[in-house]
Design an enzyme around this catalytic site. Sequence first.
Site, short mmCIF file in Angstrom:
data_model
loop_
_atom_site.label_atom_id
_atom_site.label_comp_id
_atom_site.label_asym_id
_atom_site.label_seq_id
_atom_site.Cartn_x
_atom_site.Cartn_y
_atom_site.Cartn_z
N HIS A 517 -4.36 -40.70 42.46
CA HIS A 517 -3.13 -41.50 42.56
C HIS A 517 -2.71 -42.04 41.19
CE1 HIS A 517 -0.38 -44.53 44.39
NE2 HIS A 517 -0.71 -45.21 43.29
N GLU A 518 -3.63 -42.69 40.51
CA GLU A 518 -3.30 -43.27 39.20
C GLU A 518 -2.98 -42.17 38.18
OE1 GLU A 518 -2.60 -46.26 38.93
OE2 GLU A 518 -3.45 -46.92 40.82
N HIS A 521 0.63 -41.38 38.18
CA HIS A 521 1.40 -42.27 37.33
C HIS A 521 1.32 -41.82 35.87
CE1 HIS A 521 2.63 -45.32 40.13
NE2 HIS A 521 1.40 -45.68 40.46
N HIS A 524 3.45 -38.89 35.11
CA HIS A 524 4.86 -39.31 35.07
C HIS A 524 5.22 -39.76 33.65
CE1 HIS A 524 8.22 -41.70 37.38
NE2 HIS A 524 8.70 -40.71 36.67
#
Length: 730
Positions: A517-518, A521, A524
């Site tokens: 999940h991280e 980020h 991105h």
Amino acid sequence: MTATTYIRICKFQSNYHFELAMKKLFTLLAIPIIAYSCNMQNTEKKETTINPLVEDWTGPYGGVPAFDKVKVEDFGPALDYAIDAYKKEIDAVAENPEAPTFENTIVAMERIGKPLSNLMTYYHIWSSNMSNDEFQKIEEDYSPKLAELGDYAKLNGKLFERIQAVYESEEFKSLNAEQQRLVWSYHKDFVRYGAKLDSKSKERLAAINQELASLFTKFSQNVLADENNEFVTATNESELSGLPEDMIEAAKEYAKEKGVDGWAFANTRSVVDPLLTFADNRDLREKTWRMFKLRGDNGNATDNNNIMKQILKLRAERAKLLGFETHAHLMLDDKMAKTPENAMELMNAMWKPASERVKAEVADMQAMAKKDGQNITIEPWDYLYYAEKVRKEKYDMDQNQIKPYFQLDKLREAMFWVAEDLFGFQFVQINNVPVYHPDVTVWEVKNKNTGKVIGLFYFDTYARNGKRSGAWMSNYRGQHKLDGEVIPIVSNNNNFIKGKAGEPTLLSFDDATTLFHEFGHALHGLASNVTYPSLQSPNVASDFVEFPSQLMEHWLTTPEVLNKYAVHYKTGEPIPAELVDKLLKSKTFNQGYETMSYLSAAVMDMKLHLEGDKDLDLKAYEKETFDKLGLPSTIVMRHRLPQFLHIFSDDSYSAGYYSYMWAEVISSDAYRAFTEAGGPYDKEVANSYYKNIISIGNTIDPAEAYRTFRGRDPKIDGLMEDRGFATSKQ
């Protein structure tokens, strides 16, 4: 929840959350390199000393943070000088005698503030990862001053007049789409933050912002104090029954660190959740659960209840000043959801199926307890323990079967491989840049086709004192091409419990999901390809920023990852196919608990901020609200209010915790774009996702960007199916 922010505390607390709030503020800030002149005794000469906290970053990669030069005592002098210098920089733009243009107003604002931006990178890192009493005093002293710093720009009448003039000019019509978006963004932000208020209202608004900044800091420090100082001990080995061996070893080491006999369990989710899942000792489970859920709520010096009431009152007053009905209406005005009603509609759609699933889960657990001869009623501290027993019975699998195959280093390799396969990113570890803690590793990121360096990735993955709980992504330096190409520097920060010496760190499935999940980020930020700093990825609406992170979670369970990287830490054998099959079949297991513990917190966040300036008894309000909604007694909010950092440590996710579910609708729908094409690694879809979503930052409205990628608006069907609330079509 990140965030993160978030987003499991790790999933729902991306962290990125704190950085998102500060990014918009410090985009506006400016300061020249700080210099001090010292009078030398018996001489007319003067010596100039550069404060390393604001000095230009030097070294490779266009400069890197000088972590080896950071001293806490330097923060105060650097901030003092920066505040004064920033105001002069803003004044220079605002007082420019030339007619306002895109270049001398908007671009001028984009160019200022690099030294202060460098300083705030260090500030955020020390606040989140390296906090101590000395630094916390700095935070207490300077958080209101930094809030005032942002107000100095946003409430500057002459500066706003110039921005508005550009926004309404003929020149605006001739700008390209990205430039128009930048001007629009500046104008929108200034209006939303009070630029059109009269002088008396601006003065009150500035006072509110400064008071809130102090309260946010105190709230965060109180939670951190409880996490650092409170722990549960066990003195008899029989109390440890059911716990994994690696957890027992870690507890033994933690007890030595804390100077106590026996075993000690830290007040962090990465310890608490496994203990609640595996500890046979019910008293130990209850003590640990209460410790964790009472952070900030112990009626002592670190109690947050009065602080929350003050924050809610001030937010309500500020919203009224700015012309909004409530703080919730203010915060959603520029989000994808647009209105609180739209956000509540989604949460209400999920409440009933989640509640029904909880009832079914508890019935199964109650039967399991009876089968085990336990004449008990399932309580919140029993939920994960008996859920695991039911999982084992239904799927012939428990999480301890998975954990030996989930080595942190191997899964890190896996997520790097996914990034390379999908987007052509290559990660190569480097040792030629300074770090702020020995646990931090640094990775150079290249485009595998061109060999071009596109960014740096800092990886800080272990729990320690002075580091806040949860998981988050940080942007040390954002990508832009305003005056030459500037590559991004990003980090992932987790709180995994380090394996004992000579052995790997093993992760639960939830921890592994958080890892991916991280990393979503981080990708991105690394993929950003914009001209102007303010528009960089991932500086987008909070209910869109969690989309790339939640999407990345899906690749953890692809066969390509599990077959190659999920290998046993002792034998090196790949995870057995039958175990993978059990894992995939059990993915929707316990989704009643997962959904409702998150959803209850998101609903409470929204409802509280819709109450305006009412003088609420928060504990009574919480009980009355959940009694009306029918929250099962076995469920407690994922983040109870006195420790709800997402909504009380800054403004970024206040009235915005719904964002994780909003973004999950998008991510579940987006993943189906891959599976409906050639599969999770479909190159055409990956290229479209890169081009239309993660590389464009805030240059395009997110709803429009998604329609370009998907060909339509997102549908809720994928989320319902992923959570097991709808019949699979497969």
